[in-house]
Design an enzyme around this catalytic site. Structure first.
Site, mmCIF file in Angstrom:
data_model
loop_
_atom_site.group_PDB
_atom_site.id
_atom_site.type_symbol
_atom_site.label_atom_id
_atom_site.label_comp_id
_atom_site.label_asym_id
_atom_site.label_seq_id
_atom_site.Cartn_x
_atom_site.Cartn_y
_atom_site.Cartn_z
ATOM 1 N N HIS A 166 0.842 -1.192 0.000
ATOM 2 C CA HIS A 166 0.000 0.000 0.000
ATOM 3 C C HIS A 166 0.875 1.239 0.000
ATOM 4 O O HIS A 166 1.936 1.237 0.627
ATOM 5 C CB HIS A 166 -0.910 0.012 1.240
ATOM 6 C CG HIS A 166 -2.075 0.912 1.083
ATOM 7 N ND1 HIS A 166 -1.998 2.262 1.325
ATOM 8 C CD2 HIS A 166 -3.337 0.663 0.678
ATOM 9 C CE1 HIS A 166 -3.173 2.801 1.081
ATOM 10 N NE2 HIS A 166 -4.003 1.856 0.665
ATOM 11 N N ASP A 202 -7.946 -5.462 0.025
ATOM 12 C CA ASP A 202 -8.438 -6.356 -1.027
ATOM 13 C C ASP A 202 -8.068 -7.822 -0.807
ATOM 14 O O ASP A 202 -8.560 -8.688 -1.519
ATOM 15 C CB ASP A 202 -7.892 -5.903 -2.395
ATOM 16 C CG ASP A 202 -8.486 -4.579 -2.815
ATOM 17 O OD1 ASP A 202 -9.704 -4.419 -2.622
ATOM 18 O OD2 ASP A 202 -7.755 -3.716 -3.308
#
Ligand code: ACO
Length: 430
Positions: A308, A366
């Protein structure tokens, strides 16, 4: 400190800049006058070190793995179990609703859950193979045709009215996309059901058989939607802001956000995670091979659902979703879902591999969300649509801040590296 300055020394000149500090200690050097006053630019192609706005919506501390909506840690939404609608209201207005406010907002949603009939018919005319995200962005933009009175928003009542309509209708649109792409008849919404249950009804009821929504499935969907509701200046929210800065309307700005979310490095990663897990399950790939490919810089493959831009620690949403997955699978007596076992194995391998450890790559939102959606019966090609449904209140809140700021159009610069002055060559002489 209010009068703190940053100094840039370049080509024999010292240039001073104001410094802004956020309520949680973020420090930003204000270089907005760098080009107008000095004909100099900064170079930050992926905007990793650039704040494009001041915002009061969502706070993230990526080092510590903290995510808060309007100051409230997301973990509190797990223990206190508010409805998605309450969290949407919080994001839109900045405050939790009173009971009366929540009921009013809920009524606004219920009264607007139907699509205009021509829009419902529109779904009949698209191929069943249409990509769901293309249908979603088109449909959200299309709503502008049916609500021209909301193209200009200049008061808070109209803003809340159109926000409620959008948040309500995206659920109907999402369910109709599923029905169309699976050749199923459309189910009208049921005004007696709450947000998540109503969506599941439109997805899975049949004209001759009502779908009974299991409470644990409704709770899990409510949680998934809340956890996706905002994430400050991510790719799609920043897209919404860029479009809004040109004074484009809310429908167009959110439709653009949906398109940005579609990509596999952003919301589309939840589809890629499932493809990757399925491929491993079907024997086309081993977890070890997956890790090896992800580390290979000559291979474009990524360990989807990992890494991320902001989190250099476990994404707090992934932690909650993983726990929710384990809980739901246990309740559904389906603990041995092979894909969940593969996900656990991949996580274990990655978190003990120096490549991932050194780069601080952890599971993101996700990685586990798809497994939970799959347990609800939602097919993989709808995963990013589900993300968009959850993210809509955040996009709307970001749009409003951008709109109300009266800020200038967002217009970055470039470092030109093309040809210097050249002459046009007529066709016959080329
Ligand atoms: N697999 C393999 N390597 C990775 C991964 C990954 N999933 N993520 C990052 N890296 C590597 C990068 O290649 C880079 O390596 P290098 O230092 O040798 O060049 C290093 O880790 C650092 O990467 P970042 O600069 O932190 O990554 P960036 O901020 O550019 O990208 C992104 C973030 C797009 C999320 C990236 O981690 C990624 O591609 N992840 C997989 C896709 C994904 O899961 N996306 C969903 C993100 S959450 C969301 O948008 C909802």
């Amino acid at each position: 400190m209010a009068d703190e300055k940053a100094v840039l020394s370049i080509r024999g000149k010292n240039i001073e800049f104001p410094v802004h500090e956020g309520t949680e200690g973020d420090v930003a050097i204000d270089i907005s006058k760098l080009y107008p006053d000095h004909r100099l630019m900064t170079f930050d192609p992926s905007l990793a070190s650039t704040a494009i706005c001041k915002s009061t919506v969502t706070y993230i501390d990526g080092e510590k793995g903290i995510l808060r909506y309007r100051g409230i840690p997301i973990e509190q939404f797990v223990t206190d179990k508010p409805s998605f609608i309450e969290v949407a209201y919080l994001l839109l207005t900045g405050a939790l609703p009173t009971l009366d406010e929540r009921e009013y907002f809920r009524r606004q949603l219920t009264e607007n859950e139907l699509l205009p009939e021509p829009m419902r018919l529109y779904f009949n005319n698209v191929p069943t193979t249409a990509p769901p995200m293309a249908l979603l962005s088109a449909a959200v933009n299309n709503l502008a045709c049916f609500h021209p009175e909301f193209l200009e928003l200049d008061n808070d009542d109209d803003f809340m009215e159109i926000s409620a309509r959008l948040i309500s209708k995206i659920r109907t649109i999402a369910a109709y996309i599923y029905r169309r792409t699976h050749c199923l008849p459309f189910m009208y919404p049921n005004p007696n059901l709450r947000y998540a249950a109503n969506f599941l009804h439109m997805m899975f009821s049949l004209p001759y058989s009502h779908y009974e929504v299991a409470p644990e499935i409704e709770d899990a969907l409510n949680l998934v939607l809340i956890l996706h509701a905002d994430h400050e200046q991510n790719c799609s929210a920043a897209t919404v802001r860029v479009v809004a800065s040109s004074r484009a309307n809310l429908f167009a700005s959110c439709a653009a956000g949906i398109c940005a979310l579609w990509g596999s490095l952003h919301g589309g990663a939840n589809v890629e995670v499932m493809r990757m897990l399925a491929q491993i399950h079907e024997g086309g790939l081993s977890p070890e091979e997956c890790i090896r490919m992800a580390k290979d810089k000559t291979n474009p493959f990524r360990l989807y659902g990992f890494g991320h831009r902001i989190y250099k620690n476990y994404d707090p949403r992934a932690k909650i979703l993983h726990a929710a997955c384990e809980r739901v699978f246990a309740i559904l007596k389906n603990q041995n879902d092979p894909l969940l076992n593969i996900a656990r194995k991949l996580e274990e391998l990655a978190l003990s591999d120096s490549y991932f450890v050194e780069r601080k790559l952890y599971p993101n939102v996700d990685f586990y969300s798809g497994l939970l959606l799959r347990a609800m019966g939602i097919p993989t090609n709808m995963f990013t649509v589900m993300f968009a449904m959850g993210r809509l209140p955040g996009w709307i809140a970001q749009w409003k801040e951008q709109h109300d700021s009266g800020g200038r159009i967002i217009r970055p610069r470039q470092v030109y590296e093309g040809n210097t002055l050249s002459d046009y060559v007529p066709m016959g002489q080329r």
